[in-house]
Motif scaffolding. Structure first.
Motif, PDB file in Angstrom:
ATOM      1  N   VAL A 134      15.683  13.360  -0.273  1.00 26.90           N
ATOM      2  CA  VAL A 134      14.592  13.316  -1.254  1.00 26.90           C
ATOM      3  C   VAL A 134      13.243  13.321  -0.531  1.00 26.90           C
ATOM      4  CG1 VAL A 134      13.482  11.881  -3.024  1.00 26.90           C
ATOM      5  CG2 VAL A 134      15.953  12.268  -3.101  1.00 26.90           C
ATOM      6  N   ILE A 135      13.144  12.573   0.559  1.00 21.32           N
ATOM      7  CA  ILE A 135      11.868  12.521   1.282  1.00 21.32           C
ATOM      8  C   ILE A 135      11.513  13.893   1.863  1.00 21.32           C
ATOM      9  CG2 ILE A 135      10.670  11.535   3.299  1.00 21.32           C
ATOM     10  CD1 ILE A 135      11.752   8.842   2.474  1.00 21.32           C
ATOM     11  N   ASP A 136      12.514  14.642   2.321  1.00 20.15           N
ATOM     12  CA  ASP A 136      12.239  16.006   2.796  1.00 20.15           C
ATOM     13  C   ASP A 136      11.634  16.853   1.680  1.00 20.15           C
ATOM     14  OD1 ASP A 136      13.023  15.500   5.341  1.00 20.15           O
ATOM     15  OD2 ASP A 136      15.061  16.313   5.112  1.00 20.15           O
ATOM     16  N   LYS A 137      12.196  16.719   0.473  1.00 22.15           N
ATOM     17  CA  LYS A 137      11.645  17.468  -0.668  1.00 22.15           C
ATOM     18  C   LYS A 137      10.221  17.028  -0.981  1.00 22.15           C
ATOM     19  CE  LYS A 137      15.783  17.413  -3.275  1.00 22.15           C
ATOM     20  NZ  LYS A 137      16.344  17.068  -4.567  1.00 22.15           N
ATOM     21  N   VAL A 138       9.987  15.709  -0.916  1.00 22.58           N
ATOM     22  CA  VAL A 138       8.644  15.176  -1.194  1.00 22.58           C
ATOM     23  C   VAL A 138       7.645  15.744  -0.188  1.00 22.58           C
ATOM     24  CG1 VAL A 138       7.228  13.078  -1.170  1.00 22.58           C
ATOM     25  CG2 VAL A 138       9.455  13.063  -2.311  1.00 22.58           C
ATOM     26  N   LYS A 139       8.043  15.758   1.094  1.00 22.97           N
ATOM     27  CA  LYS A 139       7.149  16.287   2.139  1.00 22.97           C
ATOM     28  C   LYS A 139       6.812  17.751   1.866  1.00 22.97           C
ATOM     29  CE  LYS A 139       8.144  13.417   6.148  1.00 22.97           C
ATOM     30  NZ  LYS A 139       8.912  13.289   7.386  1.00 22.97           N
ATOM     31  N   ALA A 140       7.794  18.496   1.395  1.00 22.54           N
ATOM     32  CA  ALA A 140       7.582  19.923   1.141  1.00 22.54           C
ATOM     33  C   ALA A 140       6.689  20.147  -0.087  1.00 22.54           C
ATOM     34  CB  ALA A 140       8.919  20.626   0.955  1.00 22.54           C
ATOM     35  N   GLU A 141       6.759  19.262  -1.058  1.00 22.77           N
ATOM     36  CA  GLU A 141       6.065  19.498  -2.339  1.00 22.77           C
ATOM     37  C   GLU A 141       4.675  18.872  -2.451  1.00 22.77           C
ATOM     38  OE1 GLU A 141       7.359  20.563  -5.682  1.00 22.77           O
ATOM     39  OE2 GLU A 141       9.017  21.657  -4.751  1.00 22.77           O
ATOM     40  N   LEU A 142       4.453  17.751  -1.761  1.00 28.39           N
ATOM     41  CA  LEU A 142       3.143  17.108  -1.896  1.00 28.39           C
ATOM     42  C   LEU A 142       2.141  17.760  -0.947  1.00 28.39           C
ATOM     43  CD1 LEU A 142       3.598  13.244  -2.310  1.00 28.39           C
ATOM     44  CD2 LEU A 142       3.834  15.065  -3.968  1.00 28.39           C
ATOM     45  N   SER A 143       0.894  17.886  -1.404  1.00 29.53           N
ATOM     46  CA  SER A 143      -0.105  18.502  -0.546  1.00 29.53           C
ATOM     47  C   SER A 143      -0.690  17.504   0.444  1.00 29.53           C
ATOM     48  CB  SER A 143      -1.204  19.135  -1.395  1.00 29.53           C
ATOM     49  OG  SER A 143      -1.653  18.196  -2.340  1.00 29.53           O
ATOM     50  N   CYS A 144      -0.465  16.196   0.212  1.00 25.11           N
ATOM     51  CA  CYS A 144      -0.980  15.198   1.160  1.00 25.11           C
ATOM     52  C   CYS A 144       0.072  14.886   2.219  1.00 25.11           C
ATOM     53  CB  CYS A 144      -1.372  13.921   0.426  1.00 25.11           C
ATOM     54  SG  CYS A 144       0.020  13.042  -0.314  1.00 25.11           S
ATOM     55  N   GLN A 145      -0.366  14.215   3.283  1.00 21.93           N
ATOM     56  CA  GLN A 145       0.553  13.781   4.334  1.00 21.93           C
ATOM     57  C   GLN A 145       1.535  12.752   3.776  1.00 21.93           C
ATOM     58  OE1 GLN A 145      -0.749  12.404   8.531  1.00 21.93           O
ATOM     59  NE2 GLN A 145      -0.727  10.525   7.305  1.00 21.93           N
ATOM     60  N   VAL A 146       2.797  12.843   4.189  1.00 21.64           N
ATOM     61  CA  VAL A 146       3.806  11.831   3.837  1.00 21.64           C
ATOM     62  C   VAL A 146       4.464  11.380   5.133  1.00 21.64           C
ATOM     63  CG1 VAL A 146       5.998  11.402   2.661  1.00 21.64           C
ATOM     64  CG2 VAL A 146       4.246  12.824   1.562  1.00 21.64           C
ATOM     65  N   MET A 147       4.392  10.089   5.446  1.00 20.67           N
ATOM     66  CA  MET A 147       4.956   9.570   6.696  1.00 20.67           C
ATOM     67  C   MET A 147       6.077   8.584   6.406  1.00 20.67           C
ATOM     68  SD  MET A 147       3.953  10.408   9.741  1.00 20.67           S
ATOM     69  CE  MET A 147       3.940   9.021  10.875  1.00 20.67           C
ATOM     70  N   VAL A 148       7.201   8.759   7.093  1.00 22.69           N
ATOM     71  CA  VAL A 148       8.266   7.758   7.021  1.00 22.69           C
ATOM     72  C   VAL A 148       7.884   6.650   7.994  1.00 22.69           C
ATOM     73  CG1 VAL A 148      10.676   7.292   7.583  1.00 22.69           C
ATOM     74  CG2 VAL A 148      10.059   9.360   6.323  1.00 22.69           C
ATOM     75  N   VAL A 149       7.836   5.403   7.514  1.00 22.35           N
ATOM     76  CA  VAL A 149       7.389   4.295   8.368  1.00 22.35           C
ATOM     77  C   VAL A 149       8.485   3.278   8.642  1.00 22.35           C
ATOM     78  CG1 VAL A 149       4.963   4.522   7.682  1.00 22.35           C
ATOM     79  CG2 VAL A 149       6.468   2.963   6.406  1.00 22.35           C
ATOM     80  N   GLY A 150       9.652   3.457   8.035  1.00 23.20           N
ATOM     81  CA  GLY A 150      10.716   2.483   8.284  1.00 23.20           C
ATOM     82  C   GLY A 150      11.874   2.687   7.345  1.00 23.20           C
ATOM     83  N   GLU A 151      12.737   1.654   7.258  1.00 22.77           N
ATOM     84  CA  GLU A 151      13.856   1.786   6.334  1.00 22.77           C
ATOM     85  C   GLU A 151      14.196   0.479   5.650  1.00 22.77           C
ATOM     86  OE1 GLU A 151      17.776   2.738   7.930  1.00 22.77           O
ATOM     87  OE2 GLU A 151      17.068   2.127   9.903  1.00 22.77           O
ATOM     88  N   ILE A 152      14.842   0.622   4.508  1.00 23.53           N
ATOM     89  CA  ILE A 152      15.269  -0.527   3.716  1.00 23.53           C
ATOM     90  C   ILE A 152      16.617  -1.010   4.260  1.00 23.53           C
ATOM     91  CG2 ILE A 152      16.029  -1.245   1.400  1.00 23.53           C
ATOM     92  CD1 ILE A 152      13.037  -0.865   1.520  1.00 23.53           C
ATOM     93  N   LEU A 153      16.735  -2.339   4.397  1.00 26.38           N
ATOM     94  CA  LEU A 153      17.949  -2.921   4.959  1.00 26.38           C
ATOM     95  C   LEU A 153      18.609  -3.863   3.954  1.00 26.38           C
ATOM     96  CD1 LEU A 153      16.415  -4.087   8.379  1.00 26.38           C
ATOM     97  CD2 LEU A 153      17.632  -1.942   7.935  1.00 26.38           C
TER      98      LEU A 153
END
Ligand code: ADP
Ligand code: MG
Length: 336
Positions: free
Chosen positions: A288-307
């Motif tokens: 889903v995050i890959d799709k978000v990165k492709a579709e949003l015009s702003c920068q999208v950064m992965v900063v961590g993960e849910i545990l």
């Protein structure tokens, strides 16, 4: 006991419990309620789909100083912070009402500039300003309430409680600009004109991520919050609501370039605890995050993960995996 001993969030918890314990859950209004106290906006099932409401205030001396805040920007920001809460639900803002308190000696032109700032932002998102209240007060305060709804007929909204272990944590845009901008204004810091206007604007005229929030819903994101108190503090809200933990990688946090350039050693602190950037923090699978990165015009950064693990516990680590403490924890009213 003083309010300061409870803290802002302790006080909200106490009020939420009191409200929950005293209301008639069988009332029609309660039966239609989808999300009550505890998210960026409340939601209920209306006849035409999921409806949203949120309210936020800006107080002179707490949120702004008139010496450093032009009235136009004050108006813009007082609506922007509310639109940001609708954005954090992935919703469409529709109507706004405004309660205005000003001292009698306030210039009419200043109030007009305040409203022009609000109206210019409202126009961008098709928000209708449909009412409010006006009164005298020793200091200026603006309380805005925004109503909106879910974009689609399938009525999904983003919540703080939907984060799941294994999901990545991502953030839109860049962080720390607002806190740096406030510092530049307060301390009259002299930096290059380009950086100065960028940071000043980040603090005074934030751009709520309304279109981005709607896109997140469309692409299958379920959990989000807007960054009003600071990345770590707002991620804590997601972790508490979702009963999960999180791991954040300090090196991945997108501090704004002007923050890195001019606040070098404090960039991480400003970006994680500064607050008021009004970017969106969300969680989702890699796909889903890959799709978000492709579709949003702003920068999208992965900063961590849910545990899985201790609910609400968050660790920040450096590149070697060692724990990092980036200064103070984030904005909290009543916190000395
Ligand atoms: P945000 O930072 O997104 O505006 P807040 O931290 O202000 O959210 O509020 C968190 C939650 O608590 C929201 O659901 C809000 O509606 C609720 N809340 C805050 N203050 C009160 C209050 N005085 N009475 C009832 N609910 C409140
Ligand atoms: Mg919010």
């Amino acid at each position: 006991m003083k309010v300061s001993a409870l803290g802002e969030f302790g006080l909200i918890d106490l009020l939420a419990e009191m409200i929950s314990g005293s209301q008639d859950k069988s009332a029609a209004s309660y039966r239609k309620l989808v999300i009550g106290i505890g998210d960026d906006a409340a939601a209920w099932k209306g006849d035409t789909g999921t409806q949203l409401v949120t309210t936020d205030s800006l107080f002179q001396g707490v949120h702004f100083r008139l010496e450093t805040t032009p009235w136009y920007e004050l108006g813009w920001k007082s609506l922007a912070v509310n639109l940001s809460d609708i954005a954090a639900m992935g919703g469409v803002p529709e109507y706004a009402v405004v309660s205005l308190a000003v001292p009698p000696e306030t210039e009419v032109d200043d109030v007009k500039a305040l409203y022009q700032g609000m109206l210019d932002l409202a126009q961008r998102f098709g928000v209708a300003l449909i009412g409010g209240d006006t009164c005298r007060a020793p200091l200026v305060s603006i309380t805005v309430t925004v109503l909106g709804g879910a974009k689609d007929k399938d009525e999904k909204v983003l919540t703080r409680s939907a984060a799941r272990p294994g999901e990545k944590i991502a953030v839109t845009g860049a962080l720390g600009g607002a806190a740096a901008g406030m510092e530049i204004l307060d301390k009259k810091l002299e930096i290059d004109a380009g950086s100065s206007s960028q940071l000043r604007k980040a603090f005074l005229q934030p751009e709520p991520r309304v279109a981005e929030g709607q896109k997140l819903v469309e692409l299958g994101v379920k959990a989000a919050i807007d960054i009003s108190d600071g990345l770590m503090s707002d991620l804590k809200h997601i972790c508490d609501s979702s009963r999960v933990g999180a791991r954040v990688e300090a090196d991945r946090i997108p501090a704004a370039s002007a923050v890195r350039a001019h606040f070098a050693e404090r960039a991480l602190e400003l970006a994680t605890a500064g607050g008021e950037d009004y970017e969106l923090l969300f969680t989702a699978s890699d796909e889903v995050i890959d799709k978000v990165k492709a579709e949003l015009s702003c920068q999208v950064m992965v900063v961590g993960e849910i545990l899985a693990g201790e609910p609400g516990s968050i660790v920040m680590v450096d590149a070697r995996g060692e724990p990092v403490r980036p200064g103070k924890g984030g904005w909290e009213h009543f916190n000395a």
